[in-house]
Design a protein around this motif. Structure first.
Motif, PDB file in Angstrom:
ATOM      1  N   ASP A  89       0.905  -1.166   0.043  1.00 23.20           N
ATOM      2  CA  ASP A  89       0.119   0.109  -0.016  1.00 23.20           C
ATOM      3  C   ASP A  89       1.084   1.394   0.003  1.00 23.20           C
ATOM      4  O   ASP A  89       1.698   1.703   1.093  1.00 23.20           O
ATOM      5  N   SER A  90       0.955   1.778  -1.163  1.00 20.10           N
ATOM      6  CA  SER A  90       1.939   2.932  -1.161  1.00 20.10           C
ATOM      7  C   SER A  90       1.627   4.197  -0.844  1.00 20.10           C
ATOM      8  O   SER A  90       2.131   5.126  -0.253  1.00 20.10           O
ATOM      9  N   LEU A  91       0.315   4.263  -0.248  1.00 23.09           N
ATOM     10  CA  LEU A  91      -0.466   5.438   0.267  1.00 23.09           C
ATOM     11  C   LEU A  91      -0.069   5.629   1.900  1.00 23.09           C
ATOM     12  O   LEU A  91       0.203   6.358   2.436  1.00 23.09           O
ATOM     13  N   ARG A  92      -0.050   4.222   2.247  1.00 21.12           N
ATOM     14  CA  ARG A  92       0.217   4.225   3.813  1.00 21.12           C
ATOM     15  C   ARG A  92       1.660   3.512   4.152  1.00 21.12           C
ATOM     16  O   ARG A  92       1.868   3.305   5.306  1.00 21.12           O
ATOM     17  N   ASN A  93       2.375   3.267   3.429  1.00 27.45           N
ATOM     18  CA  ASN A  93       3.736   2.837   3.342  1.00 27.45           C
ATOM     19  C   ASN A  93       3.716   1.487   3.959  1.00 27.45           C
ATOM     20  O   ASN A  93       4.314   1.369   4.954  1.00 27.45           O
ATOM     21  N   VAL A  94       2.779   0.619   3.654  1.00 29.96           N
ATOM     22  CA  VAL A  94       2.511  -0.732   4.648  1.00 29.96           C
ATOM     23  C   VAL A  94       2.479  -1.984   3.549  1.00 29.96           C
ATOM     24  O   VAL A  94       1.552  -1.734   2.475  1.00 29.96           O
ATOM     25  N   GLY A  95       3.052  -2.918   3.885  1.00 31.83           N
ATOM     26  CA  GLY A  95       2.952  -4.044   2.921  1.00 31.83           C
ATOM     27  C   GLY A  95       2.601  -5.410   3.655  1.00 31.83           C
ATOM     28  O   GLY A  95       2.689  -5.122   4.993  1.00 31.83           O
ATOM     29  N   LYS A  96       2.175  -6.372   3.191  1.00 27.67           N
ATOM     30  CA  LYS A  96       1.970  -7.617   3.751  1.00 27.67           C
ATOM     31  C   LYS A  96       2.348  -9.004   2.713  1.00 27.67           C
ATOM     32  O   LYS A  96       2.212  -8.652   1.356  1.00 27.67           O
ATOM     33  N   VAL A  97       2.865  -9.949   3.448  1.00 28.98           N
ATOM     34  CA  VAL A  97       3.124 -11.086   2.483  1.00 28.98           C
ATOM     35  C   VAL A  97       2.362 -12.445   3.009  1.00 28.98           C
ATOM     36  O   VAL A  97       2.371 -12.161   4.520  1.00 28.98           O
ATOM     37  N   TYR A  98       1.968 -13.107   2.449  1.00 34.71           N
ATOM     38  CA  TYR A  98       0.648 -14.101   3.260  1.00 34.71           C
ATOM     39  C   TYR A  98       0.636 -15.288   2.295  1.00 34.71           C
ATOM     40  O   TYR A  98       0.872 -15.243   1.015  1.00 34.71           O
ATOM     41  N   PHE A  99       0.075 -16.458   2.806  1.00 32.73           N
ATOM     42  CA  PHE A  99      -0.359 -17.537   2.332  1.00 32.73           C
ATOM     43  C   PHE A  99      -1.389 -18.328   2.933  1.00 32.73           C
ATOM     44  O   PHE A  99      -1.146 -18.165   4.297  1.00 32.73           O
ATOM     45  N   HIS A 100      -2.040 -19.148   2.714  1.00 31.27           N
ATOM     46  CA  HIS A 100      -3.063 -19.948   3.393  1.00 31.27           C
ATOM     47  C   HIS A 100      -3.073 -21.290   2.883  1.00 31.27           C
ATOM     48  O   HIS A 100      -2.949 -21.739   2.031  1.00 31.27           O
ATOM     49  N   ASN A 101      -3.220 -22.083   4.258  1.00 28.96           N
ATOM     50  CA  ASN A 101      -3.610 -23.801   3.832  1.00 28.96           C
ATOM     51  C   ASN A 101      -2.531 -24.340   3.097  1.00 28.96           C
ATOM     52  O   ASN A 101      -2.909 -25.007   2.019  1.00 28.96           O
ATOM     53  N   ALA A 102      -1.365 -24.233   3.313  1.00 35.20           N
ATOM     54  CA  ALA A 102      -0.141 -25.137   2.819  1.00 35.20           C
ATOM     55  C   ALA A 102       0.118 -26.092   3.352  1.00 35.20           C
ATOM     56  O   ALA A 102      -0.058 -26.006   4.738  1.00 35.20           O
ATOM     57  N   ASP A 103       0.528 -27.207   2.800  1.00 37.96           N
ATOM     58  CA  ASP A 103       1.351 -28.076   3.650  1.00 37.96           C
ATOM     59  C   ASP A 103       2.883 -27.359   3.879  1.00 37.96           C
ATOM     60  O   ASP A 103       3.372 -26.645   3.166  1.00 37.96           O
ATOM     61  N   ILE A 104       3.451 -28.048   5.079  1.00 39.33           N
ATOM     62  CA  ILE A 104       4.680 -27.227   5.546  1.00 39.33           C
ATOM     63  C   ILE A 104       5.794 -27.355   4.314  1.00 39.33           C
ATOM     64  O   ILE A 104       6.602 -26.531   4.116  1.00 39.33           O
ATOM     65  N   PHE A 105       5.948 -28.596   3.803  1.00 37.50           N
ATOM     66  CA  PHE A 105       6.743 -28.892   2.500  1.00 37.50           C
ATOM     67  C   PHE A 105       6.545 -27.807   1.486  1.00 37.50           C
ATOM     68  O   PHE A 105       7.591 -27.331   1.220  1.00 37.50           O
ATOM     69  N   GLY A 106       5.246 -27.719   1.094  1.00 34.13           N
ATOM     70  CA  GLY A 106       4.937 -26.950   0.084  1.00 34.13           C
ATOM     71  C   GLY A 106       5.166 -25.136   0.326  1.00 34.13           C
ATOM     72  O   GLY A 106       5.736 -24.664  -0.678  1.00 34.13           O
ATOM     73  N   ALA A 107       4.982 -24.852   1.617  1.00 36.50           N
ATOM     74  CA  ALA A 107       5.373 -23.705   2.156  1.00 36.50           C
ATOM     75  C   ALA A 107       6.847 -23.113   1.978  1.00 36.50           C
ATOM     76  O   ALA A 107       7.321 -22.289   1.044  1.00 36.50           O
ATOM     77  N   TYR A 108       7.778 -24.205   2.468  1.00 35.69           N
ATOM     78  CA  TYR A 108       9.161 -23.951   2.062  1.00 35.69           C
ATOM     79  C   TYR A 108       9.513 -24.162   0.606  1.00 35.69           C
ATOM     80  O   TYR A 108      10.347 -23.292   0.162  1.00 35.69           O
ATOM     81  N   VAL A 109       9.062 -25.056   0.028  1.00 32.53           N
ATOM     82  CA  VAL A 109       9.540 -24.894  -1.606  1.00 32.53           C
ATOM     83  C   VAL A 109       9.005 -23.767  -2.097  1.00 32.53           C
ATOM     84  O   VAL A 109       9.859 -23.153  -3.021  1.00 32.53           O
ATOM     85  N   ALA A 110       7.858 -23.301  -1.772  1.00 33.04           N
ATOM     86  CA  ALA A 110       7.400 -22.120  -2.666  1.00 33.04           C
ATOM     87  C   ALA A 110       8.132 -20.938  -2.127  1.00 33.04           C
ATOM     88  O   ALA A 110       8.539 -19.960  -2.915  1.00 33.04           O
TER      89      ALA A 110
END
Length: 405
Positions: free
Chosen positions: A213-234
């Motif tokens: 969000d360039s107006l508030r200078n705030v960002g977010k990074v996220y994911f949902h409902n991954a298996d742990i292996f898949g989260a690391y690989v991604a």
């Protein structure tokens, strides 16, 4: 990854007016009759099905996971006919669906003859979705659940039939990050925040997402409902561009509970994720590249899970792609759809019937390779291009999962 297909139907959903969407607990409005195949009549009145569990399973003929689930649906329909009515629903036309049932080898092999509504536009307005399979459960004209198809199981059908209600995880393809994780990013004063949770009802895995969000200078990074292996690989794929398929032979487990880190194909994956899936959300106040955020994510996950995940090397059995001794140094061919040996190596790895492939030819020659069934058949086809695959030991990159002491 989750068992979802995103494609033509997903694109079609973008025009749906979600104001018509039915929620769990709401009743079906008065519906017209729908044209059907594989039914005693040419039309079906869904509103008249009140004494059975009615399952609407949205699919299309491009969805491999939809088709793979059909034998289970067919068996349940035959065994529970007095309690259950399964109806497939598709946007595709009658001619396409008739051809599908008549000629698809998997469908014919398993004698799939499920009642199917075709050319639908109305039902997917009441049950909008972006990924398929997508399953709506109804009883006495009331919406009881909206789920992944994994949950269409005998015990769940019987529970709904006998108790008149059921509580199943919601599949919603339109949940926002704010609604899932409890509110929007603060207007000011944020430095950073981190939340790692288990399965989030109503969310689907769609990879790692980053927003700024360039107006508030705030960002977010996220994911949902991954298996742990898949989260690391991604996460690693954002740091280190993949150059090979990460087959099981390229993963080294030094972690004791690795059976809860990676789905092993026992039962439905979405059901398994209820106990083993994770979701991640970090907000930050300094604009950052995704590769740097991925490194931070790996550190966050490792600290939370007590893991160390890193790349190393190990000597393992491989298929080594080589030039034949008498072949020309520079190969030449204009035929075929495979553009180069790197694509060939990927295709062989993707088939998952052979050890990992090591490409020692590194050519951009175009090839026509049609039979991937055996090593012998592959080599017969490769011979004309002056190449051969041989089984040998090679030191290759491996991804190590190790418990932190």
């Amino acid at each position: 990854m989750l068992s979802l297909c995103y494609g033509a139907i997903g694109k079609a959903q973008s025009t749906i007016n979600r104001s018509l969407e039915l929620k769990v607990g709401q009743s079906l409005p008065s519906l017209p009759v729908f044209p059907v195949l594989n039914y005693e009549k040419s039309e079906i009145a869904l509103g008249s099905i009140k004494d059975k569990v009615l399952i609407l399973d949205f699919f299309d003929t491009y969805c491999v996971n939809c088709i793979a689930a059909m034998p289970n649906l067919q068996q349940l329909q035959e065994e529970m006919e007095d309690k259950l009515q399964i109806v497939l629903v598709t946007w595709q036309d009658r001619e396409t669906i008739e051809k599908f049932f008549a000629s698809h080898p998997y469908v014919r092999e398993h004698s799939i003859k499920l009642v199917t509504i075709y050319s639908d536009t109305l039902l997917r307005s009441y049950f909008p979705h972006q990924g398929i399979p997508h399953t709506a459960w109804l009883l006495n004209n009331k919406v009881q659940a909206v789920t992944f198809s994994d949950f269409v199981q005998r015990q769940n059908i019987e529970e709904l039939y006998f108790k008149g209600k059921i509580n199943l995880p919601l599949k919603s393809d339109f949940g926002t990050e704010d609604t899932l994780l409890g509110g929007s990013v603060p207007e000011s004063g944020l430095i950073t925040s981190l939340r790692i949770t288990g399965y989030q009802d109503g969310a689907v895995w769609q990879g790692i997402k980053m927003e700024w969000d360039s107006l508030r200078n705030v960002g977010k990074v996220y994911f949902h409902n991954a298996d742990i292996f898949g989260a690391y690989v991604a996460a690693w794929s954002k740091i280190k561009k993949p150059t090979f398929v990460l087959k099981a032979q390229r993963v080294v487990w030094k972690a004791k509970e690795h059976d809860r880190y990676r789905y092993l194909g026992k039962g439905g994956k979405n059901e398994w994720l209820l106990s083993n899936g994770i979701s991640y959300h970090r907000t930050y106040s300094r604009k950052t590249e995704l590769s740097e955020l991925a490194e931070i994510m790996i550190g966050d996950l490792s600290n939370a899970l007590g893991l160390r995940v890193y790349w190393s090397e190990k000597e393992i059995p491989c298929l080594v792609l080589k030039r034949l001794p008498k072949a020309k140094k520079e190969l030449s061919s204009d035929e075929g759809e495979l553009e180069g040996t790197s694509v060939l190596a990927f295709m062989i790895d993707y088939k998952d019937s052979f050890p990992p492939v090591v490409d020692e030819v590194n050519s951009d020659v175009r090839m026509k390779i049609e039979d991937f069934s055996t090593l012998e058949n592959l080599n017969k086809q490769l011979k004309k291009y002056g190449m051969i695959l041989e089984e040998e030991l090679r030191k290759v990159e491996v991804l190590v999962f190790e418990d932190l002491e």
